[in-house]
Design an enzyme around this catalytic site. Structure first.
Site, PDB file in Angstrom:
ATOM      1  CG  ASP A 175      -1.923   7.493   0.768  1.00 46.15           C
ATOM      2  OD1 ASP A 175      -0.941   8.129   0.372  1.00 46.15           O
ATOM      3  OD2 ASP A 175      -3.013   7.454   0.159  1.00 46.15           O
TER       4      ASP A 175
ATOM      5  CG  ASP B 285      -2.562   2.369   6.534  1.00 43.99           C
ATOM      6  OD1 ASP B 285      -2.546   2.125   5.295  1.00 43.99           O
ATOM      7  OD2 ASP B 285      -3.226   3.312   7.017  1.00 43.99           O
TER       8      ASP B 285
ATOM      9  CG  ASP C  49      -1.741   1.172   1.418  1.00 45.84           C
ATOM     10  OD1 ASP C  49      -2.284   1.663   0.403  1.00 45.84           O
ATOM     11  OD2 ASP C  49      -1.879   1.652   2.565  1.00 45.84           O
TER      12      ASP C  49
END
Lengths: 174, 174
Positions: free
Chosen positions: B9, B133, B7
């Site tokens: 961000d 996250d 991922d």
């Protein structure tokens, strides 16, 4: 629920007529779809391959493509029995991101945009089926590839083939 | 070769410092990362959730995020033994497409852009591992989810967790 991944250009979006129109205008030619049988325009005119690619750098090129016949109705019907994801190799033409997104929202607004995928190498796609006009994407694809007929691929063999969206309907819905 | 999906961000791109800086400036507050422990800013200030979302509509928001510490070196190292794909839920913020692409090309130019994936629902990702996250992406993911620690997820349990990129190195390269 099984999952169908669907390519955009030459499957949902009718890419060739616009490409031919612009090409014929700029190069003063009269090429037709028949001339593109078995090859892409860049293969037919390899000496101007780079110039042809520049058309796609115009961020609007992909915005006003015609919708492929019957694709809206059939995809809407399929979406009742299958999970539908739209998987386009947009990374090949980064300038196209916004146009492709807006085009999908305009013409396929019934689909969830969380199911849109802009990628490059389609082996990353986790799906049961992939409907695509480029057979190279099937090589490392985990599921069943389904070749959607386009002028450039008419001589390609060895794959399940559908010629149009009514064929797709028959394949999945009998 | 096994495949790791990563991922952007809060994993590769350090999103929180910029978000806090802009928020504190515009709302005359002094929030710190400690205030975001266990929740996202939109959960801490739900009454202005929509206004906070508007920051992401600025096409440049994602362009100048800092690179997460050690991510470049570790991803470069991993790419020798694993196939690396970057998988970001960019469809949640369509205005971010170009900025995210340019950011990746600038900071992770050693990766092949055919391995960038802008998606929404990450169950479409065909990979052995997903470093993310947001634990919700692991629910329908086919492979092993690896939760990258971010302030908002520190209370989330039940997943393999890495706290930083050195932890990622240890997990994959021992």
């Amino acid at each position: 629920m099984k999952r169908i991944a669907i390519d955009m250009d030459e499957v949902m979006a009718d890419f060739i007529p616009k490409q031919l129109k612009i090409y014929n205008r700029d190069y003063n030619e009269n090429l037709t779809i028949d001339d593109l049988k078995g090859k892409k325009l860049r293969e037919l005119r390899p000496h101007i391959k780079e110039e042809l690619r520049k058309y796609f750098l115009d961020p609007t090129f992909f915005r006003d493509l015609e919708v492929m016949k019957d694709s809206q109705e059939v995809i809407k019907e399929l979406s009742k029995s299958y999970e539908i994801f739209i998987t386009t190799a947009a990374m090949e033409v980064p300038a196209s991101f916004t146009a492709k997104y807006e085009w999908l929202k305009e013409h396929f607004g019934f689909l969830n945009d969380m199911n849109f995928v802009f990628c490059g190498d389609k082996s990353i796609i986790h799906a049961d089926y992939l409907i695509d006009d480029n057979a190279r994407h099937f090589n490392r694809f985990m599921g069943q590839g389904i070749l959607f007929t386009a002028p450039h691929n008419i001589n390609v063999t060895g794959y399940v083939r559908v010629n149009n969206w009514q064929d797709v309907r028959k394949y999945f819905l009998g």
